[in-house]
Motif scaffolding. Structure first.
Motif, PDB file in Angstrom:
ATOM      1  N   ARG A  45     -49.621  16.774  33.245  1.00 19.17           N
ATOM      2  CA  ARG A  45     -48.309  17.402  33.179  1.00 19.17           C
ATOM      3  C   ARG A  45     -48.378  18.887  33.487  1.00 19.17           C
ATOM      4  O   ARG A  45     -47.453  19.492  33.978  1.00 19.17           O
ATOM      5  CB  ARG A  45     -47.745  17.157  31.773  1.00 19.17           C
ATOM      6  CG  ARG A  45     -46.681  18.082  31.276  1.00 19.17           C
ATOM      7  CD  ARG A  45     -45.342  17.789  31.921  1.00 19.17           C
ATOM      8  NE  ARG A  45     -44.278  18.526  31.277  1.00 19.17           N
ATOM      9  CZ  ARG A  45     -44.077  19.824  31.414  1.00 19.17           C
ATOM     10  NH1 ARG A  45     -44.882  20.519  32.152  1.00 19.17           N
ATOM     11  NH2 ARG A  45     -43.068  20.420  30.800  1.00 19.17           N
ATOM     12  N   TRP A  46     -49.509  19.498  33.185  1.00 18.04           N
ATOM     13  CA  TRP A  46     -49.632  20.951  33.369  1.00 18.04           C
ATOM     14  C   TRP A  46     -50.315  21.275  34.681  1.00 18.04           C
ATOM     15  O   TRP A  46     -50.880  22.345  34.841  1.00 18.04           O
ATOM     16  CB  TRP A  46     -50.401  21.553  32.189  1.00 18.04           C
ATOM     17  CG  TRP A  46     -49.882  21.054  30.893  1.00 18.04           C
ATOM     18  CD1 TRP A  46     -50.463  20.124  30.081  1.00 18.04           C
ATOM     19  CD2 TRP A  46     -48.655  21.401  30.257  1.00 18.04           C
ATOM     20  NE1 TRP A  46     -49.682  19.880  28.994  1.00 18.04           N
ATOM     21  CE2 TRP A  46     -48.557  20.646  29.077  1.00 18.04           C
ATOM     22  CE3 TRP A  46     -47.611  22.274  30.588  1.00 18.04           C
ATOM     23  CZ2 TRP A  46     -47.473  20.737  28.215  1.00 18.04           C
ATOM     24  CZ3 TRP A  46     -46.537  22.358  29.729  1.00 18.04           C
ATOM     25  CH2 TRP A  46     -46.472  21.597  28.573  1.00 18.04           C
ATOM     26  N   ALA A  81     -43.702   9.207  24.957  1.00 19.04           N
ATOM     27  CA  ALA A  81     -43.135  10.355  25.670  1.00 19.04           C
ATOM     28  C   ALA A  81     -43.916  11.609  25.317  1.00 19.04           C
ATOM     29  O   ALA A  81     -44.160  12.477  26.155  1.00 19.04           O
ATOM     30  CB  ALA A  81     -41.672  10.524  25.304  1.00 19.04           C
ATOM     31  N   LYS A  82     -44.331  11.691  24.069  1.00 24.53           N
ATOM     32  CA  LYS A  82     -45.101  12.852  23.638  1.00 24.53           C
ATOM     33  C   LYS A  82     -46.471  12.847  24.306  1.00 24.53           C
ATOM     34  O   LYS A  82     -46.983  13.885  24.719  1.00 24.53           O
ATOM     35  CB  LYS A  82     -45.264  12.841  22.116  1.00 24.53           C
ATOM     36  CG  LYS A  82     -44.633  14.078  21.505  1.00 24.53           C
ATOM     37  CD  LYS A  82     -44.765  14.123  20.019  1.00 24.53           C
ATOM     38  CE  LYS A  82     -44.004  15.356  19.544  1.00 24.53           C
ATOM     39  NZ  LYS A  82     -43.844  15.442  18.137  1.00 24.53           N
ATOM     40  N   ASP A 113     -46.246  14.150  27.584  1.00 26.11           N
ATOM     41  CA  ASP A 113     -45.727  15.522  27.608  1.00 26.11           C
ATOM     42  C   ASP A 113     -44.398  15.608  28.333  1.00 26.11           C
ATOM     43  O   ASP A 113     -44.123  16.569  29.036  1.00 26.11           O
ATOM     44  CB  ASP A 113     -46.730  16.471  28.285  1.00 26.11           C
ATOM     45  CG  ASP A 113     -47.808  16.896  27.311  1.00 26.11           C
ATOM     46  OD1 ASP A 113     -47.518  16.935  26.119  1.00 26.11           O
ATOM     47  OD2 ASP A 113     -48.930  17.171  27.752  1.00 26.11           O
ATOM     48  N   SER A 114     -43.590  14.552  28.200  1.00 24.67           N
ATOM     49  CA  SER A 114     -42.319  14.552  28.896  1.00 24.67           C
ATOM     50  C   SER A 114     -41.199  14.765  27.886  1.00 24.67           C
ATOM     51  O   SER A 114     -40.868  13.871  27.116  1.00 24.67           O
ATOM     52  CB  SER A 114     -42.119  13.228  29.624  1.00 24.67           C
ATOM     53  OG  SER A 114     -40.772  13.089  29.989  1.00 24.67           O
ATOM     54  N   SER A 115     -40.624  15.950  27.873  1.00 19.89           N
ATOM     55  CA  SER A 115     -39.561  16.209  26.907  1.00 19.89           C
ATOM     56  C   SER A 115     -38.296  15.458  27.296  1.00 19.89           C
ATOM     57  O   SER A 115     -37.472  15.131  26.459  1.00 19.89           O
ATOM     58  CB  SER A 115     -39.294  17.703  26.775  1.00 19.89           C
ATOM     59  OG  SER A 115     -39.104  18.288  28.014  1.00 19.89           O
ATOM     60  N   TYR A 116     -38.135  15.168  28.587  1.00 23.72           N
ATOM     61  CA  TYR A 116     -36.948  14.435  29.027  1.00 23.72           C
ATOM     62  C   TYR A 116     -36.949  13.029  28.438  1.00 23.72           C
ATOM     63  O   TYR A 116     -35.966  12.577  27.856  1.00 23.72           O
ATOM     64  CB  TYR A 116     -36.903  14.380  30.554  1.00 23.72           C
ATOM     65  CG  TYR A 116     -35.893  13.410  31.088  1.00 23.72           C
ATOM     66  CD1 TYR A 116     -34.537  13.707  31.019  1.00 23.72           C
ATOM     67  CD2 TYR A 116     -36.274  12.192  31.634  1.00 23.72           C
ATOM     68  CE1 TYR A 116     -33.597  12.814  31.495  1.00 23.72           C
ATOM     69  CE2 TYR A 116     -35.352  11.294  32.112  1.00 23.72           C
ATOM     70  CZ  TYR A 116     -34.009  11.616  32.031  1.00 23.72           C
ATOM     71  OH  TYR A 116     -33.077  10.722  32.488  1.00 23.72           O
ATOM     72  N   TYR A 141     -38.640  12.016  25.887  1.00 22.01           N
ATOM     73  CA  TYR A 141     -38.569  12.142  24.436  1.00 22.01           C
ATOM     74  C   TYR A 141     -37.126  12.298  23.996  1.00 22.01           C
ATOM     75  O   TYR A 141     -36.684  11.695  23.018  1.00 22.01           O
ATOM     76  CB  TYR A 141     -39.396  13.347  23.984  1.00 22.01           C
ATOM     77  CG  TYR A 141     -39.525  13.471  22.492  1.00 22.01           C
ATOM     78  CD1 TYR A 141     -40.534  12.804  21.811  1.00 22.01           C
ATOM     79  CD2 TYR A 141     -38.635  14.245  21.764  1.00 22.01           C
ATOM     80  CE1 TYR A 141     -40.656  12.905  20.445  1.00 22.01           C
ATOM     81  CE2 TYR A 141     -38.743  14.359  20.394  1.00 22.01           C
ATOM     82  CZ  TYR A 141     -39.759  13.688  19.746  1.00 22.01           C
ATOM     83  OH  TYR A 141     -39.872  13.795  18.393  1.00 22.01           O
ATOM     84  N   ASP A 142     -36.388  13.096  24.754  1.00 22.60           N
ATOM     85  CA  ASP A 142     -34.984  13.332  24.420  1.00 22.60           C
ATOM     86  C   ASP A 142     -34.198  12.030  24.438  1.00 22.60           C
ATOM     87  O   ASP A 142     -33.419  11.741  23.532  1.00 22.60           O
ATOM     88  CB  ASP A 142     -34.400  14.323  25.425  1.00 22.60           C
ATOM     89  CG  ASP A 142     -32.969  14.678  25.126  1.00 22.60           C
ATOM     90  OD1 ASP A 142     -32.715  15.134  24.001  1.00 22.60           O
ATOM     91  OD2 ASP A 142     -32.106  14.488  25.993  1.00 22.60           O
ATOM     92  N   PHE A 169     -35.296   9.964  21.459  1.00 21.47           N
ATOM     93  CA  PHE A 169     -34.904  10.594  20.201  1.00 21.47           C
ATOM     94  C   PHE A 169     -33.414  10.410  19.928  1.00 21.47           C
ATOM     95  O   PHE A 169     -32.998  10.187  18.791  1.00 21.47           O
ATOM     96  CB  PHE A 169     -35.241  12.092  20.246  1.00 21.47           C
ATOM     97  CG  PHE A 169     -34.854  12.833  19.011  1.00 21.47           C
ATOM     98  CD1 PHE A 169     -35.593  12.697  17.845  1.00 21.47           C
ATOM     99  CD2 PHE A 169     -33.739  13.658  18.997  1.00 21.47           C
ATOM    100  CE1 PHE A 169     -35.234  13.372  16.702  1.00 21.47           C
ATOM    101  CE2 PHE A 169     -33.372  14.336  17.857  1.00 21.47           C
ATOM    102  CZ  PHE A 169     -34.120  14.194  16.703  1.00 21.47           C
ATOM    103  N   GLU A 170     -32.624  10.470  21.001  1.00 20.22           N
ATOM    104  CA  GLU A 170     -31.176  10.290  20.851  1.00 20.22           C
ATOM    105  C   GLU A 170     -30.883   8.923  20.222  1.00 20.22           C
ATOM    106  O   GLU A 170     -30.105   8.814  19.274  1.00 20.22           O
ATOM    107  CB  GLU A 170     -30.506  10.397  22.218  1.00 20.22           C
ATOM    108  CG  GLU A 170     -28.995  10.308  22.128  1.00 20.22           C
ATOM    109  CD  GLU A 170     -28.322  10.455  23.478  1.00 20.22           C
ATOM    110  OE1 GLU A 170     -29.034  10.705  24.469  1.00 20.22           O
ATOM    111  OE2 GLU A 170     -27.099  10.318  23.526  1.00 20.22           O
TER     112      GLU A 170
END
Lengths: 486, 209
Positions: free
Chosen positions: A34-35, A430-431, A434-437, A439-440, A443-444
């Motif tokens: 991811r980085w 998702a964690k 490393d994808s916050s999208y 995860y979002d 999480f929703e």
């Protein structure tokens, strides 16, 4: 001695990458996280053999520059230095035909000179040959009867181009012929009858600080000053390929620009991959031995049957395989003399689950076969990209068993678990990706579920809190009278 | 009148942006200890804000963590502000002492520091569609603090509004100059160190041969 050398090499490998995963490859197989940092990975393809012209019985190739596999599984090799086109079967076992002369419509014979590109239209079975040495494109049938000759267009649009030196050629379903020359205006486009129609797929000039500064200077300068300034032109496209749906993919071999390295063009010439960066190696590779920094230079592109995008980087002699969305799948190959390494990779072609790479200095075609890992990733990616997230779960888990840091697998599992309703699992993967999208998204759903489950307790808690607050407030008022009087 | 504890003074100042600092000045209130606490909380908040933010908004790379940048961005920045403001305003007929500038400015930071914590906390509860709430909290906290800082400078030096703004601009210039000099000194010392070290290596080498 040999053992010592092996030990040394092993040490070196251990120092360079302590977690080298693939044992059978002679180079470090890696992928990007991811980085954008290189992490060790498993090989998706492994070289099984390399075939020279001598082995085929056609005499050694000389600086071959293009490979093409037609719909009937015949492999065409543009043998540039020997002024011929060699046709073999897809398995590269025997030569089926060698084209070096063609019969013109008027009956005369004509020889080709330094053919650099070859294309065979699946619908019409016509050969399109970029006859570089004679500055023309020959369109011929399979028997060598030339149907059409394309030469430098006498057209006002073509005026500013000085030469017509075809390097790659292809034809779309409508019979339009596209010719890559070194022109910065894009590929020259000809109609089915050979009339020049204009240019297609030119790169845009990138807005680098120098270009912007030039624009500002233009505003302030006179016409005469402007005419003396060097023109800002984009880099010319290097190669292209057609996919099953008729989209043309171009690649550009350039160290000076980042945009438009790989483009997916619709028939109107719009780039569907605009804004996509990071093709090839993400960090320039520094070689201390020669004190040079290597930037990726993509010299050929090939869309395989399963719609994966394969790019060939001539700087590092690596093949970068992307899925149809442009996500990196595999990086393979190296600069070396061993099997699976190349010294001057010039072209690549896919044939089922193999990748064929042409080396212009070793004069060989290397056959790279899909590994088990490669098969798995392809299966999972295909399912995932078609929206079968749940069905892709099993192959993705399997992929992780081979390579525990394969990011696409984490993303795929996260999406699959979300569809299944396992929100917590989806969040976990998702964690890991490393994808916050992703995860979002998970999480929703998780929050929604949690709120519904605990709605009664929450309502009670809120009620208690309010009641407690009021009581506390009253208590304070009573006991701190005169405490804060203004 | 106005017999407040130290903690109550902080609340009073934050909730009364226009005359709060005048009251503090008049009552000679304001404690250095609380100011230091606010500063420490700011530093901690800045670290939490960048490391512990809700994953759905920002993926943070855990591979590398260095505390120095956070220290520079909070504590050192604030100390530079204090010294710079004192230096500038002494020349501009300001009445503030170093202690008062330090304390009042730290009190003025309370809304911003609170917003850091509130935003970090809320970012674990909200989703991306509701990011606007985080933006609101951030903006309100920031601008409230800016207002308080202006009020603090105005009060501590007994300036008019225009003079205050002018002094703040000059202070920022002074801070830049100080940071520039600091970098210069650091690199100078580094070179001196390299020089001494090379002499040392040379000497050691001579002895060994």
């Amino acid at each position: 001695m040999k053992r010592m050398l092996t030990a040394c090499l092993l040490c070196l490998a251990a120092v360079q990458m302590p977690l080298t995963a693939a044992a059978q490859e002679h180079y470090d197989v890696y992928n990007y996280d991811r980085w954008s940092e290189a992490v060790p990975s498993q090989a998706g393809y492994t070289a099984v053999r390399s075939v020279s012209g001598e082995m085929l019985g056609a005499g050694d190739f000389s600086q071959p520059s293009d490979l093409f596999l037609d719909a009937e599984d015949r492999l065409y090799i543009a043998d540039t230095g020997n002024d011929r086109i060699v046709v073999t079967d897809a398995a590269l076992t025997e030569v089926m035909r060698i084209y070096d002369t063609f019969v013109m419509p008027d009956g005369s014979e004509t020889a080709i000179s330094q053919p650099k590109g070859i294309y065979v239209a699946p619908e019409t079975e016509l050969l399109y040959i970029a006859d570089y040495g004679n500055a023309r494109v020959l369109v011929s049938d399979l028997d060598g009867q030339v149907q059409l000759v394309l030469t430098r267009p006498e057209d006002a649009l073509y005026e500013k181009e000085s030469s017509f030196l075809p390097q790659r050629v292809l034809a779309d379903k409508g019979g339009n012929v596209y010719v890559v020359t070194s022109s910065t205006s894009g590929a020259a486009m000809f109609g089915a009858d050979g009339t020049f129609q204009g240019f297609f797929g030119a790169n845009a000039v990138e807005s680098t600080p120098a270009v912007i500064a030039g624009h500002i200077r233009d505003l302030l300068s006179t016409q005469e000053m402007r005419s003396r300034r060097a023109r800002t032109v984009p880099t010319a496209i290097t190669s292209f390929d057609l996919d099953a749906d008729g989209f043309i993919y171009t690649c550009t071999q350039s160290t000076s620009q980042d945009a438009d390295i790989v483009k997916k063009l619709n028939p109107a010439g719009n780039n569907l991959f605009s804004g996509m960066y990071g093709w090839g190696d993400l960090q320039p590779v520094y070689d201390a031995g020669t004190n040079t920094t290597y930037e990726p230079m993509l010299c050929d592109i090939e869309i395989s049957e399963d719609e994966n995008i394969n790019c060939l980087d001539r700087t590092t002699n690596r093949v970068f395989q992307y899925d149809k969305e442009g996500d990196l799948l595999f990086i393979l190959g190296s600069t070396s003399d061993q099997l699976g390494g190349f010294t001057e990779a010039t072209s690549l072609e896919t044939c089922g689950n193999t990748i064929l790479v042409l080396d212009g200095r070793k004069n060989t075609v290397t056959v790279m076969e899909e590994t088990n890992f490669g098969t798995l990733v392809h299966k999972a990616t295909a399912l995932f990209n078609d929206g079968y997230y749940e069905e892709a779960l099993e192959p993705w888990y399997e992929v992780l068993r081979y390579d525990g840091s394969y990011r696409q697998a984490f993303l795929g599992i996260s999406a699959g678990l979300l569809v299944q309703g396992d929100y917590e699992g989806s969040m976990k993967y998702a964690k890991l990706a490393d994808s916050s999208y992703r995860y979002d998204r998970a999480f929703e759903c998780w929050r929604q579920e949690w709120l519904t489950e605990h709605s009664r307790a929450l309502a009670l808690g809120a009620l208690l809190l309010i009641a407690g607050g009021i009581l506390l407030h009253r208590y304070w008022k009573k006991h701190r009278k005169g405490g804060m009087n203004r | 009148m106005m017999e407040l504890t130290s903690g109550q003074w902080v609340r009073h100042v934050v909730l009364h942006p226009f005359e709060g600092f005048e009251d503090v000045r008049w009552k000679k209130a304001g404690s250095v200890r609380i100011a230091c606490g606010i500063l420490a909380l700011w530093f901690l908040g800045a670290v939490l804000y960048s490391r512990m933010y809700g994953f759905q908004f920002r993926a943070t790379s855990d591979k590398l963590f260095n505390v120095i940048p956070y220290l520079v961005q909070t504590v050192i920045l604030f100390l530079t502000w204090t010294v710079g403001n004192w230096a500038v305003c002494t020349l501009l007929d300001g009445e503030g002492t170093m202690r008062n500038i330090f304390v009042y400015s730290a009190y003025a930071l309370v809304p911003y520091v609170t917003s850091l914590y509130a935003e970090t906390l809320l970012s674990h509860i909200l989703i991306r569609d509701e990011a606007i709430f985080l933006t609101i909290i951030h903006d309100v906290g920031l601008w409230w603090s800016v207002l308080l800082v202006i009020s603090a400078v105005k009060t501590v030096h007994q300036y008019s509004v225009m003079r205050t703004l002018f002094a703040i601009l000059l202070t920022i210039a002074a801070m830049l100059a100080m940071l520039f000099l600091m970098v210069l000194v650091l690199s100078l010392f580094q070179q001196v160190y390299v020089f001494v070290y090379s002499i040392y290596t040379e000497v050691v080498y001579r002895f060994r041969v």
